[in-house]
Design a protein around this motif. Structure first.
Motif, PDB file in Angstrom:
ATOM      1  N   ARG A 246       9.853 -29.132  16.334  1.00 27.91           N
ATOM      2  CA  ARG A 246       9.350 -30.286  17.096  1.00 27.91           C
ATOM      3  C   ARG A 246       8.008 -29.950  17.754  1.00 27.91           C
ATOM      4  NH1 ARG A 246      11.308 -35.208  19.136  1.00 27.91           N
ATOM      5  NH2 ARG A 246       9.637 -36.118  20.390  1.00 27.91           N
ATOM      6  N   ARG A 247       7.905 -28.753  18.326  1.00 29.89           N
ATOM      7  CA  ARG A 247       6.658 -28.355  18.980  1.00 29.89           C
ATOM      8  C   ARG A 247       5.508 -28.274  17.987  1.00 29.89           C
ATOM      9  NH1 ARG A 247      10.098 -24.615  21.531  1.00 29.89           N
ATOM     10  NH2 ARG A 247       9.285 -22.947  20.203  1.00 29.89           N
ATOM     11  N   GLU A 248       5.746 -27.662  16.842  1.00 29.44           N
ATOM     12  CA  GLU A 248       4.685 -27.512  15.843  1.00 29.44           C
ATOM     13  C   GLU A 248       4.217 -28.878  15.339  1.00 29.44           C
ATOM     14  OE1 GLU A 248       3.095 -24.806  14.793  1.00 29.44           O
ATOM     15  OE2 GLU A 248       4.229 -23.473  16.115  1.00 29.44           O
ATOM     16  N   ALA A 249       5.152 -29.785  15.139  1.00 33.08           N
ATOM     17  CA  ALA A 249       4.791 -31.120  14.662  1.00 33.08           C
ATOM     18  C   ALA A 249       3.964 -31.866  15.703  1.00 33.08           C
ATOM     19  CB  ALA A 249       6.046 -31.905  14.311  1.00 33.08           C
ATOM     20  N   GLU A 250       4.345 -31.762  16.950  1.00 35.23           N
ATOM     21  CA  GLU A 250       3.616 -32.457  18.019  1.00 35.23           C
ATOM     22  C   GLU A 250       2.188 -31.933  18.140  1.00 35.23           C
ATOM     23  OE1 GLU A 250       6.194 -31.826  21.352  1.00 35.23           O
ATOM     24  OE2 GLU A 250       7.068 -33.836  21.196  1.00 35.23           O
ATOM     25  N   LEU A 251       1.983 -30.650  17.902  1.00 32.08           N
ATOM     26  CA  LEU A 251       0.658 -30.046  18.043  1.00 32.08           C
ATOM     27  C   LEU A 251      -0.314 -30.518  16.970  1.00 32.08           C
ATOM     28  CD1 LEU A 251       1.625 -26.352  18.909  1.00 32.08           C
ATOM     29  CD2 LEU A 251       0.500 -27.998  20.425  1.00 32.08           C
ATOM     30  N   VAL A 255       5.105 -34.482  11.098  1.00 38.96           N
ATOM     31  CA  VAL A 255       6.518 -34.660  11.410  1.00 38.96           C
ATOM     32  C   VAL A 255       7.291 -33.501  10.785  1.00 38.96           C
ATOM     33  CG1 VAL A 255       6.506 -37.168  11.673  1.00 38.96           C
ATOM     34  CG2 VAL A 255       6.806 -36.184   9.403  1.00 38.96           C
ATOM     35  N   ALA A 256       8.327 -33.066  11.474  1.00 36.16           N
ATOM     36  CA  ALA A 256       9.166 -31.973  10.990  1.00 36.16           C
ATOM     37  C   ALA A 256      10.577 -32.208  11.512  1.00 36.16           C
ATOM     38  CB  ALA A 256       8.644 -30.622  11.480  1.00 36.16           C
TER      39      ALA A 256
END
Length: 405
Positions: A246-251, A255-256
């Protein structure tokens, strides 16, 4: 039949009374009922019906061998407890659009076909777009024969049980050579059209996307007697990896999603020995997707090491970015804006489709119908009847414009 009557007829097929969602999995009873419905629609209209070597269904108006055919359609299978519109809207709209063109007295200079591609969702065997991948040669016969469902049934066995010949599957370049253009109508899986106030839009591209399997291997033990310090619990790094995704996608604006999990031995009072999670990730560009998945895997390995757990990461499927044929896309926009003078919205999507698979072999394009909530792959998926009818009219206009030239 009208769009409404066809929709009502198909609506109960494969629907779960418990969830209200659909369980139309490849080569099952519900799938057979959907296929029977498609065949009946073709025969009712006097269309030439055939099933190709990969189990995809075709309904032809005109001589298929003439070439340069205009083809439309989608799929009828579903994800587990999926919605009513994803796939079926495109197939029902195709028959309704043909009915509309006949009512107009349209005369076609090219053959026209409607197709139902098999196993688009990959709900049973874990790989999406099996029917179109086989046809386009993007899935080998050997790979297809190794596909297995959750009960250990292989794809060949499932096809054979449904009355089809698994030894016949494989690339079908002769069929693809017949097609001059493929246009797929689909409910939008997002809210772009709702936010813009448009009923229908044209697709620009499909984001690159893939599925990765994360196998966290620890040590099974007693949940009540094993000290926390002595545990090699794979559930802990898995849970941390879900949050990292979730963190990587938000950055990155991607989407993940970890949407599927398997646990062994799967006992309430047992520490797991294996936690297997499947990651679905998608992004607007390849570099962004690589960054997201790379960041998730890096974090997962760090978490696994911290808990004394082994980790294997396997990429199970991948589809690069699909830019739909620009000339065909622009032609759709011209046709749809010809009478109104309006600019038809063009939008990208993170969802995969048969049109995306076929784009490497033939010119393809997509139309989207407004989804007021953006919800998809859920029983709550919805499109208003007026918007669906607008989609039929748009598809009819497009088919008329392409097939009369």
């Amino acid at each position: 039949m009208t769009f409404h009557s066809m929709w009502a007829e198909l609506l109960p097929v494969g629907r779960s009374s418990a969830s209200g969602g659909y369980r139309r999995y490849a080569w099952t009873g519900a799938d057979a009922d959907c296929r029977a419905w498609f065949r009946q629609q073709a025969e009712d209209r006097g269309l030439a019906y055939e099933v190709d070597r990969n189990g995809n269904q075709w309904a032809w108006l005109g001589d298929p061998a003439a070439g340069d055919a205009v083809v439309t359609g989608s799929h009828l299978d579903s994800v587990p407890d999926g919605g009513a519109f994803d796939g079926p809207l495109g197939v029902v709209s195709s028959f309704a659009a043909l009915d509309e063109l006949r009512a107009r007295g349209t005369e076609f200079a090219k053959p026209l076909a409607i197709v139902n591609f098999g196993d688009e969702e990959g709900a049973r065997f874990g790989l999406a777009c099996v029917g179109s991948r086989l046809t386009a040669g993007q899935l080998t016969v050997e790979q297809a024969h190794r596909l297995t469902d959750g009960d250990g049934v292989t794809l060949p066995r499932a096809m054979e049980a449904a009355g089809y010949d698994p030894d016949a599957i494989g690339p079908d370049p002769e069929r693809l050579a017949r097609i001059g253009a493929f246009v797929e109508l689909h409910v939008e899986q997002g809210r772009a059209l709702d936010l813009s106030g448009d009923r229908v839009g044209v697709a620009s591209a499909i984001w690159p996307h893939g599925r990765w399997r994360f196998d966290f291997r620890g040590e099974a033990n007693h949940a009540g007697t094993t000290r926390l310090a002595d545990r090699r619990d794979p559930m802990l790094p898995y849970a941390e990896t879900v949050l990292a995704a979730r963190r990587e996608a938000e950055l990155t604006g991607a989407v993940a999603t970890f949407g599927k999990i398997s646990v062994e031995p799967n006992g309430v009072n047992a520490i797991p020995s294996l936690v297997r999670g499947w990651l679905d990730s998608r992004a607007a560009g390849q570099d962004t997707l690589d960054t997201v998945v790379g960041g998730i895997e890096k974090a997962a390995r760090e978490y696994a090491d911290a808990h004394g757990v082994d980790l294997d990461v396997v990429r199970e499927s991948f589809t690069p970015v699909v830019e739909f044929d620009h000339a065909l896309r622009d032609e759709l926009g011209r046709i749809l804006g010809a009478d109104t003078g309006l600019t038809v919205p063009v939008l990208g999507t993170g969802a995969g489709h048969d049109a995306g698979i076929l784009s490497g072999s033939i010119p393809t394009a997509m139309l989207f119908v407004r989804n007021p909530t953006g919800v998809s792959h859920s029983p709550a998926e919805f499109a208003a009847e007026d918007d669906c009818v607008a989609g039929v009219q748009a598809l009819a206009d497009v088919l008329e414009g392409l097939a009369r030239r």
